[in-house]
Design a protein around this motif. Structure first.
Motif, PDB file in Angstrom:
ATOM      1  N   ASP A 153       0.883  -1.241  -0.086  1.00 50.29           N
ATOM      2  CA  ASP A 153      -0.059  -0.068   0.116  1.00 50.29           C
ATOM      3  C   ASP A 153       0.833   1.421   0.053  1.00 50.29           C
ATOM      4  O   ASP A 153       0.681   2.302  -0.638  1.00 50.29           O
ATOM      5  CB  ASP A 153      -0.901   0.188   1.328  1.00 50.29           C
ATOM      6  CG  ASP A 153      -1.840  -1.372   1.513  1.00 50.29           C
ATOM      7  OD1 ASP A 153      -1.065  -2.381   1.213  1.00 50.29           O
ATOM      8  OD2 ASP A 153      -2.706  -1.079   1.728  1.00 50.29           O
ATOM      9  N   ARG A 158      -7.009  -0.508  -1.590  1.00 47.26           N
ATOM     10  CA  ARG A 158      -7.168  -1.750  -1.649  1.00 47.26           C
ATOM     11  C   ARG A 158      -8.240  -2.541  -1.996  1.00 47.26           C
ATOM     12  O   ARG A 158      -9.442  -2.054  -1.745  1.00 47.26           O
ATOM     13  CB  ARG A 158      -6.632  -2.431  -0.108  1.00 47.26           C
ATOM     14  CG  ARG A 158      -5.868  -3.620  -0.161  1.00 47.26           C
ATOM     15  CD  ARG A 158      -5.226  -3.783   1.133  1.00 47.26           C
ATOM     16  NE  ARG A 158      -3.708  -3.913   0.748  1.00 47.26           N
ATOM     17  CZ  ARG A 158      -3.227  -4.738   0.339  1.00 47.26           C
ATOM     18  NH1 ARG A 158      -3.731  -5.718  -0.504  1.00 47.26           N
ATOM     19  NH2 ARG A 158      -1.842  -4.755   0.019  1.00 47.26           N
ATOM     20  N   VAL A 176      -4.135  -3.873  -4.645  1.00 49.13           N
ATOM     21  CA  VAL A 176      -4.207  -2.587  -4.356  1.00 49.13           C
ATOM     22  C   VAL A 176      -3.577  -1.612  -5.366  1.00 49.13           C
ATOM     23  O   VAL A 176      -2.695  -1.988  -6.268  1.00 49.13           O
ATOM     24  CB  VAL A 176      -3.326  -2.212  -3.153  1.00 49.13           C
ATOM     25  CG1 VAL A 176      -1.756  -2.517  -3.234  1.00 49.13           C
ATOM     26  CG2 VAL A 176      -3.148  -0.680  -2.641  1.00 49.13           C
TER      27      VAL A 176
END
Ligand code: HAM
Length: 420
Positions: A138, A284, A300
């Motif tokens: 992320d 995500r 993501v």
């Protein structure tokens, strides 16, 4: 008036704007390739179900904005309104090795009310990374978006981030929210008074004043996150801190697609109108591959609108001198064959070169040379042909107007010298 114009909400991008467009695209592709992402090119239209299932049957994009049509074989198709669903559909179809890191640049189609920065065909660059639920991924994705925008020179940027929880903790929160909305239904905006029960989370994202007021008293998802989601989110924030990426937590950043789980984020430009100031956003989507028939695979990614980035750049005074121009312009006073051969030769030697056509006057050709932005004009008349030379005239720079003659054999070397 012309009988035909580009359809409402679409635009023709011509030079020099297109040069800025290409510049931004090149910067983006360099950055993501450097981070191990490979280009994916998928069809501009898909089976309607790909978008209905991914984005959500009752999302605004699906119910109001999709360009749907039947093809001549009776298939129900839709032009892509965004990039993620197609990339995930391609992943499920081809099952590449994970982690699979893909980037794309694509037009996207949404039937929206057209205004500056909001179009019915816009262009997105984006990435999707599938196959890992590591929070550092992320962070990588957010850092790519932030780095891309900042590297272009944009300064007035605000990153907001939230966690949407997952299938373990979101249903519990949703029923708390439902209970809250049920007793406060009169406080909702007119539209949500009718629709809130279908997807109560959408109320959190509503931009209308009654919902904004009401949500400030609503229960917070932040307080209902399960341990796994809370740990994931904490690690994402820790990563952003470690990389020096500034952000603000926003409990109401829900975004308009049903596929999001855990992290969602958005970057707004402070120089654009608030109604369409997002220059990028993503998050995500750990359950999306399954919705499209694939094996459980977390993912993501983000998308960023090129038009918005260019508008923000313009407002911040960037991309000023990008206009495409050539370095050399050939002026031929003998009918055109000299220009034909010389431009071919010079381009072959790597010099950006243009010429005039239609055997125009010397004055007209020099005017065109000037407009072309060229630094050097090469002039060939009968006299030059007889003596096997070319007249070089500098059009720009400290030596503008300087003129000399060079034997043809030395031409390329001399032009390169003058340009450097
Ligand atoms: P999105 O926020 O809908 O996300 O769009 C991404 C970006 O595209 C926006 O931040 C904005 O810059 C631009 N954009 C969207 N709609 C328009 C429009 N009508 N006119 C001009 N620009 C527009 C997505 O599309 C997700 N697929 C992002 C994503 C990727 N999430 C996970 N992976």
């Amino acid at each position: 008036m012309n009988p035909f114009q580009a359809p409402a909400g679409t635009r023709d991008v011509l030079d020099p704007e297109s040069a800025r467009f290409a510049f931004v695209l090149e910067r983006f592709s360099k950055r993501v390739r450097r981070a191990g992402y490979g280009l994916v090119i998928s069809p501009m239209f898909e089976d309607l179900g790909v978008f209905n299932r991914s984005i959500g049957e009752d999302s605004e994009v699906v119910t109001k904005e999709m360009y749907e049509f039947d093809d001549k074989g009776g298939r129900r198709l839709a032009l892509r309104p965004e990039g993620t669903a197609s990339v995930v559909r391609a992943f499920v179809q081809h099952r590449p090795q994970i982690p699979w890191k893909a980037w794309y640049a694509t037009p996207a189609f949404r039937y929206e009310r057209p205004q500056a920065g909001r179009y019915r065909q816009h262009h997105q660059v984006g990435v999707e990374a599938l196959g890992s639920d590591d929070p550092d991924l992320d962070v990588e994705v957010i850092a790519l978006l932030d780095g891309y925008l900042r590297d272009l020179g944009l300064r007035s940027l605000d990153l907001r981030i939230n966690s949407m929880g997952d299938l373990a903790c979101r249903p519990g929160y949703e029923s708390d929210l439902r209970a809250f909305l049920e007793v406060n239904v009169d406080g909702l905006c007119k539209e949500h008074r009718e629709t809130w029960h279908r997807n109560p989370m959408r109320v959190l994202d509503c931009k209308r004043p009654p919902c904004i007021e009401l949500r400030s008293r609503a229960p917070r998802l932040r307080e209902s996150l399960c341990d796994d989601c809370a740990r994931h989110f904490a690690r994402v924030l820790e990563g952003l801190d470690a990389l020096g990426i500034r952000y603000e937590q926003d409990d109401f950043l829900v975004r308009g697609f049903d596929y999001y789980t855990r992290t969602t984020f958005e970057v707004a430009s402070g120089v654009l109108d608030a109604a369409q100031n997002a220059v990028g956003g993503g998050g995500r989507y750990d359950g999306l591959t399954e919705l499209l028939g694939g094996p459980p695979t977390p993912g993501v990614g983000f998308g960023s609108g090129i038009e918005r980035v260019l508008l923000a750049g313009e407002a911040e005074g960037l991309f000023g001198d990008l206009d495409s121009h050539v370095d050399v312009f050939v002026v031929d006073l003998t009918g055109g064959a000299q220009a034909r051969d010389l431009t071919h030769l010079l381009r072959g030697a790597g010099l950006s070169t243009d010429r005039a056509f239609d055997d125009r006057s010397m004055k007209a050709q020099l005017r065109q040379a000037d407009r072309s932005g060229a630094t050097v004009a090469l002039i060939v008349g009968r006299d030059e042909v007889e003596r096997d030379v070319v007249t070089i005239k500098l059009l720009r720079g400290t030596q503008a107007h300087h003129q000399e003659q060079t034997p043809r054999l030395d031409l390329i070397g001399r032009v390169k010298e003058l340009l450097s």
